[in-house]
Design an enzyme around this catalytic site. Structure first.
Site, PDB file in Angstrom:
ATOM      1  N   HIS A 223       0.851  -1.298  -0.276  1.00  4.70           N
ATOM      2  CA  HIS A 223      -0.398  -0.439  -0.135  1.00  4.70           C
ATOM      3  C   HIS A 223       0.928   1.288  -0.266  1.00  4.70           C
ATOM      4  CE1 HIS A 223       0.744   0.349   4.029  1.00  4.70           C
ATOM      5  NE2 HIS A 223       0.672   0.805   4.351  1.00  4.70           N
TER       6      HIS A 223
HETATM    7  C1  UD1 Z   1      -1.825   5.082   6.251  1.00  5.08           C
HETATM    8  C2  UD1 Z   1      -1.174   5.718   6.694  1.00  5.08           C
HETATM    9  C3  UD1 Z   1      -0.144   4.657   6.960  1.00  5.08           C
HETATM   10  C4  UD1 Z   1      -0.143   3.113   7.499  1.00  5.08           C
HETATM   11  C5  UD1 Z   1      -1.790   2.573   6.191  1.00  5.08           C
HETATM   12  C6  UD1 Z   1      -2.323   1.953   6.873  1.00  5.08           C
HETATM   13  C7  UD1 Z   1      -0.523   8.639   6.523  1.00  5.08           C
HETATM   14  C8  UD1 Z   1       0.229   9.294   6.401  1.00  5.08           C
HETATM   15  N1  UD1 Z   1      -0.489   7.226   6.906  1.00  5.08           N
HETATM   16  O1  UD1 Z   1      -1.933   5.895   4.475  1.00  5.08           O
HETATM   17  O2  UD1 Z   1       1.400   5.185   7.567  1.00  5.08           O
HETATM   18  O3  UD1 Z   1       0.630   2.119   6.675  1.00  5.08           O
HETATM   19  O4  UD1 Z   1      -2.294   4.369   6.920  1.00  5.08           O
HETATM   20  O5  UD1 Z   1      -3.774   1.437   6.033  1.00  5.08           O
HETATM   21  O6  UD1 Z   1      -1.187   8.428   8.006  1.00  5.08           O
HETATM   22  N2  UD1 Z   1      -9.389   4.836   1.930  1.00  5.08           N
HETATM   23  C9  UD1 Z   1     -10.633   3.731   1.896  1.00  5.08           C
HETATM   24  N3  UD1 Z   1     -10.975   3.899   3.136  1.00  5.08           N
HETATM   25  C10 UD1 Z   1     -10.314   4.054   4.455  1.00  5.08           C
HETATM   26  C11 UD1 Z   1      -9.754   4.604   5.152  1.00  5.08           C
HETATM   27  C12 UD1 Z   1      -8.731   4.885   3.495  1.00  5.08           C
HETATM   28  O7  UD1 Z   1     -10.991   3.677   1.216  1.00  5.08           O
HETATM   29  O8  UD1 Z   1     -11.239   3.457   5.818  1.00  5.08           O
HETATM   30  C13 UD1 Z   1      -8.766   5.450   0.805  1.00  5.08           C
HETATM   31  C14 UD1 Z   1      -8.905   6.520   0.871  1.00  5.08           C
HETATM   32  O9  UD1 Z   1      -9.488   7.307   0.506  1.00  5.08           O
HETATM   33  C15 UD1 Z   1      -7.199   7.360   0.370  1.00  5.08           C
HETATM   34  C16 UD1 Z   1      -6.165   6.250   0.705  1.00  5.08           C
HETATM   35  O10 UD1 Z   1      -7.399   5.362   1.121  1.00  5.08           O
HETATM   36  O11 UD1 Z   1      -7.646   7.213  -0.840  1.00  5.08           O
HETATM   37  C17 UD1 Z   1      -5.486   6.021   1.804  1.00  5.08           C
HETATM   38  O12 UD1 Z   1      -5.665   6.553   3.026  1.00  5.08           O
HETATM   39  P1  UD1 Z   1      -4.717   7.263   3.738  1.00  5.08           P
HETATM   40  O13 UD1 Z   1      -6.023   7.489   4.872  1.00  5.08           O
HETATM   41  O14 UD1 Z   1      -4.925   8.390   2.794  1.00  5.08           O
HETATM   42  O15 UD1 Z   1      -3.393   6.482   4.106  1.00  5.08           O
HETATM   43  P2  UD1 Z   1      -3.317   5.025   3.786  1.00  5.08           P
HETATM   44  O16 UD1 Z   1      -2.603   4.605   2.248  1.00  5.08           O
HETATM   45  O17 UD1 Z   1      -3.996   4.362   4.110  1.00  5.08           O
END
Ligand code: UD1
Length: 387
Positions: A223
């Protein structure tokens, strides 16, 4: 001497979680605070950075985490928006609750956002899992780690290299306490409740034939933005994983970011439907079972590098660096980067029976949260009396 009761005029420890990897770190801390002498009062704040049932609620249930006292509901956004929204919504929570301190874990955007709010209001900030460094400033998490540690008051570390990193950055030794790994507390207390991979696959409506294959199966999670946000990088990784799958069936627990990028870049054709089983994000107990029974784990996650070391399962990390060097020095982790040859060689070696055996690192013994409670309670009371 520590009093028998928590001082009436000393408020709760405001405990912050935001994203999936925070939940398994906070669960044992809350339990240890509740049973400390005197018990340490807490207020659990979920920023809502992760909000899906799969990414949040289900893991709360698995870990028997209490419902958050406050949910800030910030959701997704650019780093700037996400960080700013958490800060904006977190400040009134501190105003209303006379916090004795803010306790943050890990390295996600919520960790840094709440640290900044706490420290600027003159409230002590405590960082659990401090001092880890990849020395790769292109990782958003590295920025979160460095900045959080610079301004936090108390820093609890999981491995000795973390203390050395902190001292090099000018942190005073009195602020740093080596207590071990709270994520491994969760792993050890939940290990016997891990769900079997057969049940997990059945629940997802997937065929479980792969479990009976000659070498078992490999578990994949990916991821990191550096691996999944560029079409050519993701394409080349999936192509290599397809080659791995020809030798060893793979179970792929897909992060929402990765799922959406595979479809955005039109890479679905690289998934070998026979040999690569795609699952949605898994619950904690499902992931524990999938890791425990895997022949190898291929990942770019920080948490899985540590969990595989604790479980004694070989791990190939698809990154150029790690902020958790103990998993390589002591544990079962090997850094293979994104290089096709290194990945295939790593898998071949493990299938030939030569995977790293590893040892469990110092203080990854299931009692890290108790050590934090035993240290933090008296520290807060003394700090309160002195101010
Ligand atoms: C975040 C953390 C990372 C951790 C990871 C575990 C930061 C900078 N990054 O990254 O350190 O390893 O979580 O998962 O804080 N999304 C969903 N559903 C959710 C959450 C997110 O669909 O419940 C989608 C969002 O729309 C987004 C993408 O996933 O586009 C990424 O989510 P985001 O919270 O930005 O960062 P992660 O890549 O999950």
């Amino acid at each position: 001497m520590t009093p028998l009761a928590w001082p009436a005029d000393l408020g709760p420890v405001v405990c912050v979680v935001g994203a999936r990897p925070n939940f398994m770190k906070m669960a044992p801390i809350l339990r240890a605070f509740a049973t400390a002498q005197p018990p340490i009062p807490t207020l659990l704040v979920h920023t809502g950075q992760h909000y899906d049932k799969d990414m949040s609620d289900r893991i709360f249930e698995d870990l028997r985490l209490p419902r958050p006292d406050v949910n800030l509901g910030v959701g997704s956004g650019s780093h700037a928006v996400q960080t700013a929204e958490v800060m904006r919504h977190f400040e009134p929570v501190l105003d209303e609750n006379r916090a004795s301190c803010v306790l943050v874990v890990g390295d996600v955007n919520s960790t840094l956002a709440c640290t900044l709010v706490g420290v600027k209001k003159g409230i002590p900030v405590v960082h659990v899992e401090a001092g880890l460094r990849s020395y790769d400033r292109k990782m958003p998490e590295e920025i979160n780690r460095v900045l959080t540690d610079q301004v936090a008051d108390l820093l609890y570390t999981t491995e000795r290299s973390a203390e050395a990193n902190l001292l090099r950055e000018g942190i005073r030794a009195e602020q740093v306490r080596f207590v071990g790994n709270v994520m491994i507390d969760s792993l050890r207390s939940n290990r016997e409740h891990a769900r079997s991979p057969a049940d997990t696959l059945a629940a997802a409506g997937k065929d479980s034939a792969c479990l009976g294959s000659k070498h078992g199966y490999g578990l994949v999670t990916l991821h990191r933005p550096s691996n999944v946000d560029q079409a050519d990088t993701l394409q080349s990784l999936l192509t290599t994983l397809r080659e791995v799958a020809a030798k060893l069936p793979l179970i792929f627990a897909l992060h929402p970011r990765t799922r959406s990028n595979i479809s955005k870049f039109g890479l679905e054709h690289l998934i070998d439907a026979e040999r690569m089983i795609l699952l949605p994000p898994q619950g904690y107990l499902e992931m524990l079972g999938l890791m425990r029974d895997a022949s190898v784990v291929l990942t770019d996650s920080g948490g899985l590098q540590e969990e595989t070391t604790a479980l004694g399962i070989p791990c190939l990390t698809l990154r150029e660096n790690t902020e958790r060097p103990i998993t390589v020095e002591y544990g079962t982790n090997t850094m293979v980067g994104r290089d096709r040859t290194a990945i295939l060689h790593g898998v071949d070696e493990i299938l030939a029976g030569g995977g790293k055996r590893g040892r469990v690192p110092e203080l990854w013994d299931g009692h890290a949260a108790e050590r934090i409670a035993a240290d933090l309670g008296p520290w807060l009371i003394a700090h309160h009396q002195a101010n």
